[in-house]
Design an enzyme around this catalytic site. Sequence first.
Site, PDB file in Angstrom:
ATOM      1  N   SER A 257       0.968  -1.311   0.089  1.00  0.00           N
ATOM      2  CA  SER A 257      -0.035   0.050   0.474  1.00  0.00           C
ATOM      3  C   SER A 257       0.757   1.542   0.578  1.00  0.00           C
ATOM      4  O   SER A 257       1.708   1.538  -0.883  1.00  0.00           O
ATOM      5  CB  SER A 257      -1.033   0.268   1.002  1.00  0.00           C
ATOM      6  OG  SER A 257      -1.617   0.434   1.027  1.00  0.00           O
ATOM      7  N   HIS A 398      -7.575  -5.576   0.001  1.00  0.00           N
ATOM      8  CA  HIS A 398      -6.414  -5.170   0.435  1.00  0.00           C
ATOM      9  C   HIS A 398      -5.772  -5.418   1.239  1.00  0.00           C
ATOM     10  O   HIS A 398      -6.332  -5.364   2.744  1.00  0.00           O
ATOM     11  CB  HIS A 398      -7.400  -3.120   0.314  1.00  0.00           C
ATOM     12  CG  HIS A 398      -6.078  -2.560   0.191  1.00  0.00           C
ATOM     13  ND1 HIS A 398      -4.624  -2.495  -0.490  1.00  0.00           N
ATOM     14  CD2 HIS A 398      -5.013  -1.558   1.756  1.00  0.00           C
ATOM     15  CE1 HIS A 398      -3.411  -1.460  -0.263  1.00  0.00           C
ATOM     16  NE2 HIS A 398      -4.175  -0.714   1.195  1.00  0.00           N
TER      17      HIS A 398
HETATM   18  C1  GTR Z   1      -5.413   4.431   0.766  1.00  0.00           C
HETATM   19  C2  GTR Z   1      -4.607   5.183  -0.027  1.00  0.00           C
HETATM   20  C3  GTR Z   1      -3.778   4.526  -0.892  1.00  0.00           C
HETATM   21  C4  GTR Z   1      -3.277   3.335   0.133  1.00  0.00           C
HETATM   22  C5  GTR Z   1      -3.928   3.227   0.771  1.00  0.00           C
HETATM   23  C6  GTR Z   1      -2.808   2.517   1.578  1.00  0.00           C
HETATM   24  O1  GTR Z   1      -6.032   5.388   1.758  1.00  0.00           O
HETATM   25  O2  GTR Z   1      -6.009   6.061  -0.550  1.00  0.00           O
HETATM   26  O3  GTR Z   1      -3.104   5.493  -1.543  1.00  0.00           O
HETATM   27  O4  GTR Z   1      -1.725   4.036  -0.642  1.00  0.00           O
HETATM   28  O5  GTR Z   1      -4.224   4.708   2.159  1.00  0.00           O
HETATM   29  O6  GTR Z   1      -1.632   2.759   2.202  1.00  0.00           O
HETATM   30  O7  GTR Z   1      -3.548   1.673   2.965  1.00  0.00           O
END
Ligand code: GTR
Length: 418
Positions: A257, A398
């Site tokens: 991420s 995610h």
């Molecule tokens: C989200 C962001 C992403 C990603 C993510 C993370 O909120 O929009 O770009 O990096 O965080 O790091 O979990």
Amino acid sequence: MRRPTFLLLAPLCVAAVAQQTDVINDEAKVPRYTLPAVLTLRSGQPAHDAKTWTGRRRPEILSIYESEVYGKSPAKPAKLNYEVRSVEKSALGGKAVRKIVTVFFSERPDAPKMDMLLYLPAGAKKPVPVILGLSFAGIHTVANDPGVPLAEQWVRDVKQPAPEKTRGASTTQWQVDKILAAGYGLATIYYGQIEPDFVGGMKHGIRPLFFKPGQTEPAPDEWGAIAAWGWGAMRAMDYLEKDKDVDARHVALFGHSRLGKAAIWAGAQDTRFSIVISNESGEGGAAISRRDYGERTKDLNTRFPHWFDGNFKRYSGREDEMPFDSHMLLSLIAPRGLYVASAEGDQWSDPKGEFLGAANASPVWELFGRKGIGTMEMPGLHQPVGDNVRYHIRAGKHDVTEYDWEQYLKFAAAQWGR
Ligand code: GTR
């Protein structure tokens, strides 16, 4: 109960943003776009051989990303010091040697420092390859105390000596047993020790150590938080090079991420990393920015203004004017190993955009006689594709899963031949 704050907050804010009505989540609605040519110099001349690429095109792209996206980072400080605080010869039920190493960025006693947790396979007969990852918790606890502002909690908890309370809390995300069984080590660092991740967190992190006299903010082309986290990973590599139990020619840099963005940027600058692994790094990472799907530049710049440099703000809603895109960023890893991974349930990161970033970077590997991803067709679920550039998309949300690690370890074995 004390729980890592990030793990509680991140899914909620991702869901909130994903409900924005102007975000495109339908492939049929993605507008057409044209990518800048990765193999053409700014002068318009071709860069169709490895020598021109390495000597001329690569420095051009690197300098574009330094000035327009992540911001310039300082060189390694002269006064970098390490202290191996503990070595346990029989950790994890005898499977590992566990070291805790503190990296000091400055001689000032109140300056930020970071703790590396390093697991090495027990009984190794020679120096071992290592997977290095920036982590969202590691051996540090960030409490979730209702009523105390996040910034205060973060500073309070991270300033403490590592309490190690969260060690072992994210075992699915860090498949240490599998990594050790493959004969590799695992090193992790809690990213909040390098710079706490909130607007205003900068003053508690490493960036002010490098300000000129009187400077209070970075210049528009100087580093943001992502570059700072990546810089921390490079300083971890400085230590790994000195550890005689580590084979520093075989170190893979992993990030998930926002830390996937940091891993790509550190790996782009620092060729000592022999493999870079981007797990769902999304917008501002592996995903093509011009592809208007899921998160956009303006979302990054408004929700996380501290992540990128000042110049990057000018590209909100103006992706077509970018003199760069993610295929150019990823091309900076060539000819080393690059793994880009996505999750089907993480549409906010734009899986297809991540694939296309890797696919459009691949011609650069071919200049070195190395096979890249080998296809422009997005593969189906659980069908990794590619050779020295590899990509997969898996089912699920995610996250970092066992399936992801199984693929990364296969890739590392193929790259390292061990
Ligand atoms: C989200 C962001 C992403 C990603 C993510 C993370 O909120 O929009 O770009 O990096 O965080 O790091 O979990």
